[in-house]
Design a protein around this motif. Structure first.
Motif, mmCIF file in Angstrom:
data_model
loop_
_atom_site.group_PDB
_atom_site.id
_atom_site.type_symbol
_atom_site.label_atom_id
_atom_site.label_comp_id
_atom_site.label_asym_id
_atom_site.label_seq_id
_atom_site.Cartn_x
_atom_site.Cartn_y
_atom_site.Cartn_z
ATOM 1 N N MET A 179 27.502 29.813 55.685
ATOM 2 C CA MET A 179 28.856 29.372 55.396
ATOM 3 C C MET A 179 29.800 30.572 55.514
ATOM 4 S SD MET A 179 30.318 27.203 52.143
ATOM 5 C CE MET A 179 29.363 25.777 52.575
ATOM 6 N N LYS A 180 30.903 30.376 56.203
ATOM 7 C CA LYS A 180 31.881 31.440 56.395
ATOM 8 C C LYS A 180 32.730 31.602 55.142
ATOM 9 C CE LYS A 180 33.633 29.777 60.251
ATOM 10 N NZ LYS A 180 34.570 29.640 61.388
ATOM 11 N N ILE A 181 33.120 32.849 54.901
ATOM 12 C CA ILE A 181 34.023 33.150 53.790
ATOM 13 C C ILE A 181 35.307 33.699 54.378
ATOM 14 C CG2 ILE A 181 34.403 34.548 51.739
ATOM 15 C CD1 ILE A 181 31.339 34.595 51.430
ATOM 16 N N LYS A 182 36.428 33.055 54.025
ATOM 17 C CA LYS A 182 37.743 33.511 54.470
ATOM 18 C C LYS A 182 38.592 33.821 53.248
ATOM 19 C CE LYS A 182 37.932 31.246 58.923
ATOM 20 N NZ LYS A 182 38.780 30.486 59.840
ATOM 21 N N PHE A 183 39.560 34.684 53.447
ATOM 22 C CA PHE A 183 40.459 35.090 52.379
ATOM 23 C C PHE A 183 41.893 34.758 52.762
ATOM 24 C CE2 PHE A 183 36.743 37.699 51.971
ATOM 25 C CZ PHE A 183 36.594 37.933 50.608
ATOM 26 N N THR A 184 42.648 34.229 51.826
ATOM 27 C CA THR A 184 44.079 34.072 52.071
ATOM 28 C C THR A 184 44.718 35.459 52.032
ATOM 29 O OG1 THR A 184 44.614 33.813 49.730
ATOM 30 C CG2 THR A 184 44.116 31.784 50.976
ATOM 31 N N ARG A 185 45.913 35.581 52.593
ATOM 32 C CA ARG A 185 46.635 36.862 52.508
ATOM 33 C C ARG A 185 46.884 37.238 51.056
ATOM 34 N NH1 ARG A 185 51.318 35.650 56.460
ATOM 35 N NH2 ARG A 185 49.989 34.350 57.716
ATOM 36 N N HIS A 186 47.222 36.225 50.261
ATOM 37 C CA HIS A 186 47.447 36.453 48.828
ATOM 38 C C HIS A 186 46.191 37.058 48.184
ATOM 39 C CE1 HIS A 186 48.612 35.634 44.652
ATOM 40 N NE2 HIS A 186 47.381 35.173 44.502
ATOM 41 N N ALA A 187 45.028 36.490 48.479
ATOM 42 C CA ALA A 187 43.785 36.986 47.897
ATOM 43 C C ALA A 187 43.527 38.437 48.301
ATOM 44 C CB ALA A 187 42.614 36.104 48.316
ATOM 45 N N LEU A 188 43.690 38.741 49.584
ATOM 46 C CA LEU A 188 43.444 40.115 50.045
ATOM 47 C C LEU A 188 44.383 41.107 49.366
ATOM 48 C CD1 LEU A 188 42.823 39.465 53.836
ATOM 49 C CD2 LEU A 188 41.128 40.149 52.112
ATOM 50 N N LYS A 189 45.639 40.711 49.213
ATOM 51 C CA LYS A 189 46.612 41.583 48.555
ATOM 52 C C LYS A 189 46.228 41.814 47.092
ATOM 53 C CE LYS A 189 51.529 41.999 47.548
ATOM 54 N NZ LYS A 189 52.841 41.374 47.623
ATOM 55 N N ARG A 190 45.888 40.738 46.380
ATOM 56 C CA ARG A 190 45.544 40.853 44.957
ATOM 57 C C ARG A 190 44.242 41.620 44.742
ATOM 58 N NH1 ARG A 190 50.274 40.338 44.453
ATOM 59 N NH2 ARG A 190 51.261 38.382 43.894
ATOM 60 N N ILE A 191 43.274 41.394 45.605
ATOM 61 C CA ILE A 191 41.998 42.100 45.495
ATOM 62 C C ILE A 191 42.208 43.604 45.645
ATOM 63 C CG2 ILE A 191 39.804 42.475 46.709
ATOM 64 C CD1 ILE A 191 39.827 39.381 47.206
ATOM 65 N N ALA A 192 43.026 43.991 46.607
ATOM 66 C CA ALA A 192 43.328 45.415 46.807
ATOM 67 C C ALA A 192 44.077 45.987 45.611
ATOM 68 C CB ALA A 192 44.134 45.609 48.081
ATOM 69 N N GLU A 193 45.101 45.276 45.128
ATOM 70 C CA GLU A 193 45.882 45.744 43.981
ATOM 71 C C GLU A 193 45.018 45.903 42.732
ATOM 72 O OE1 GLU A 193 50.149 43.563 44.986
ATOM 73 O OE2 GLU A 193 48.868 42.762 43.409
ATOM 74 N N ARG A 194 44.051 45.019 42.580
ATOM 75 C CA ARG A 194 43.234 44.997 41.359
ATOM 76 C C ARG A 194 41.943 45.797 41.497
ATOM 77 N NH1 ARG A 194 44.896 38.711 41.108
ATOM 78 N NH2 ARG A 194 46.908 39.064 40.127
ATOM 79 N N LYS A 195 41.802 46.474 42.614
ATOM 80 C CA LYS A 195 40.654 47.339 42.861
ATOM 81 C C LYS A 195 39.321 46.600 42.692
ATOM 82 C CE LYS A 195 43.043 51.636 41.773
ATOM 83 N NZ LYS A 195 44.381 51.198 41.789
#
Length: 87
Positions: A1-17
């Protein structure tokens, strides 16, 4: 199964380390899994004194990560009625 990230998710993941490895571990072996609302699933995984909450939508052939964030492990106790005996 493929895993995709929304732009929002990628931004929040980076901000939250949060690392992609931590997201992967949470997806593969969550401590808790709940349905947030129609078509949204929340999973939780404990890491030391914190836990990660990952919210996603599941489709036939992919998982789309909506967001992820750290929470205090103590807040997981609020889910106790739903997951009695898991913690």
């Amino acid at each position: 199964m493929k895993i995709k990230f929304t732009r929002h998710a990628l931004k929040r993941i980076a901000e939250r380390k949060i690392t992609l490895k931590q997201i992967s571990i949470t997806l593969k072996n969550p401590d808790i899994k709940t349905e947030e609302e129609e078509n949204l699933i929340a999973i939780y995984k404990k890491f030391k004194n914190l836990a990660i909450k990952v919210v996603y939508k599941e489709y036939d052939d992919e998982i789309k990560i909506i967001t992820a964030f750290w929470i205090e492990k103590e807040r997981l106790k609020n889910l106790k009625p739903i997951i009695e005996g898991v913690l």
